[in-house]
Design a protein around this motif. Structure first.
Motif, mmCIF file in Angstrom:
data_model
loop_
_atom_site.group_PDB
_atom_site.id
_atom_site.type_symbol
_atom_site.label_atom_id
_atom_site.label_comp_id
_atom_site.label_asym_id
_atom_site.label_seq_id
_atom_site.Cartn_x
_atom_site.Cartn_y
_atom_site.Cartn_z
ATOM 1 N N ARG A 15 1.775 -14.094 29.035
ATOM 2 C CA ARG A 15 2.038 -12.958 28.109
ATOM 3 C C ARG A 15 1.213 -13.290 26.869
ATOM 4 N NH1 ARG A 15 7.995 -14.224 26.500
ATOM 5 N NH2 ARG A 15 8.590 -12.858 28.251
ATOM 6 N N VAL A 28 3.716 -9.083 25.017
ATOM 7 C CA VAL A 28 3.266 -8.388 26.083
ATOM 8 C C VAL A 28 3.152 -9.225 27.237
ATOM 9 C CG1 VAL A 28 1.252 -6.905 27.042
ATOM 10 C CG2 VAL A 28 1.720 -6.726 24.631
ATOM 11 N N ASP A 29 3.964 -9.057 28.377
ATOM 12 C CA ASP A 29 3.719 -9.542 29.847
ATOM 13 C C ASP A 29 2.475 -8.784 30.497
ATOM 14 O OD1 ASP A 29 6.235 -11.344 29.570
ATOM 15 O OD2 ASP A 29 7.141 -9.634 30.175
ATOM 16 N N VAL A 30 1.633 -9.882 30.913
ATOM 17 C CA VAL A 30 0.476 -9.565 31.633
ATOM 18 C C VAL A 30 0.238 -10.258 32.845
ATOM 19 C CG1 VAL A 30 -0.744 -9.052 29.327
ATOM 20 C CG2 VAL A 30 -0.871 -11.136 30.477
ATOM 21 N N ALA A 39 -1.243 -4.859 31.821
ATOM 22 C CA ALA A 39 -0.205 -4.921 30.798
ATOM 23 C C ALA A 39 0.851 -4.373 31.465
ATOM 24 C CB ALA A 39 -0.493 -3.916 29.641
ATOM 25 N N HIS A 41 4.668 -4.969 30.247
ATOM 26 C CA HIS A 41 5.869 -4.422 29.507
ATOM 27 C C HIS A 41 5.553 -5.331 28.043
ATOM 28 C CE1 HIS A 41 9.836 -3.895 28.491
ATOM 29 N NE2 HIS A 41 10.037 -5.281 27.980
ATOM 30 N N THR A 42 5.916 -4.350 26.832
ATOM 31 C CA THR A 42 5.664 -5.008 25.638
ATOM 32 C C THR A 42 7.165 -4.823 24.790
ATOM 33 O OG1 THR A 42 3.528 -3.892 25.374
ATOM 34 C CG2 THR A 42 4.597 -4.525 23.353
ATOM 35 N N GLY A 54 4.277 -4.163 17.042
ATOM 36 C CA GLY A 54 3.755 -4.005 18.280
ATOM 37 C C GLY A 54 2.248 -3.742 18.426
ATOM 38 N N VAL A 58 -0.794 -5.433 20.378
ATOM 39 C CA VAL A 58 -1.759 -4.845 21.359
ATOM 40 C C VAL A 58 -2.946 -4.981 20.945
ATOM 41 C CG1 VAL A 58 -2.086 -2.715 22.671
ATOM 42 C CG2 VAL A 58 0.244 -3.243 22.503
ATOM 43 N N SER A 74 -2.967 -0.616 32.456
ATOM 44 C CA SER A 74 -1.582 -0.568 31.850
ATOM 45 C C SER A 74 -0.560 -0.065 32.661
ATOM 46 C CB SER A 74 -1.741 0.135 30.093
ATOM 47 O OG SER A 74 -0.371 0.355 29.691
ATOM 48 N N CYS A 76 2.303 -0.200 31.234
ATOM 49 C CA CYS A 76 3.422 -0.242 29.774
ATOM 50 C C CYS A 76 3.018 1.009 29.023
ATOM 51 C CB CYS A 76 3.098 -1.522 29.153
ATOM 52 S SG CYS A 76 3.810 -1.591 27.564
ATOM 53 N N VAL A 79 1.394 0.411 25.788
ATOM 54 C CA VAL A 79 -0.074 -0.153 25.651
ATOM 55 C C VAL A 79 -0.738 1.238 25.941
ATOM 56 C CG1 VAL A 79 -1.749 -1.447 27.049
ATOM 57 C CG2 VAL A 79 0.395 -2.629 26.053
#
Length: 97
Positions: A15, A28-30, A39, A41-42, A54, A58, A74, A76, A79
């Protein structure tokens, strides 16, 4: 507030994290592989909501993606919305159209 945000990559958690002082304000989980950053989840901590965390997060993540020469996909909504609002600046990074 967003000027005080430090964005760091946390490889062990997969992340990017936004830090304000010594407190993690969001992430942000990546999923990164084969030159593509996905991407997933934020999240912003509730007490930091509405302070530009945020957006700074990003933006910092996308700058890091660009520096590595990667592309972005993305999954998300936050994002995706950011990419749409900043298409002139980051549209060239999109691997998903």
């Amino acid at each position: 507030m967003s000027d005080d945000v430090r964005v760091v990559k946390n490889d062990s958690e997969q992340r990017y994290e936004a830090w304000v002082g010594d407190e993690r304000a969001g992430f942000v989980d990546v999923d990164e592989r084969d030159g593509v950053t996905v991407a997933l989840h934020t999240e912003t901590e509730p007490h930091f909501a509405g302070q530009g965390i945020g957006t700074a997060l990003v933006g910092g993540m996308l700058e890091a993606v660009r520096e590595r020469g990667d592309r972005i996909v993305s999954h998300c909504s936050f994002v995706t919305a950011y990419l749409e609002r900043h298409a002139d600046e980051f549209g060239d990074l999109r691997a998903d159209g």
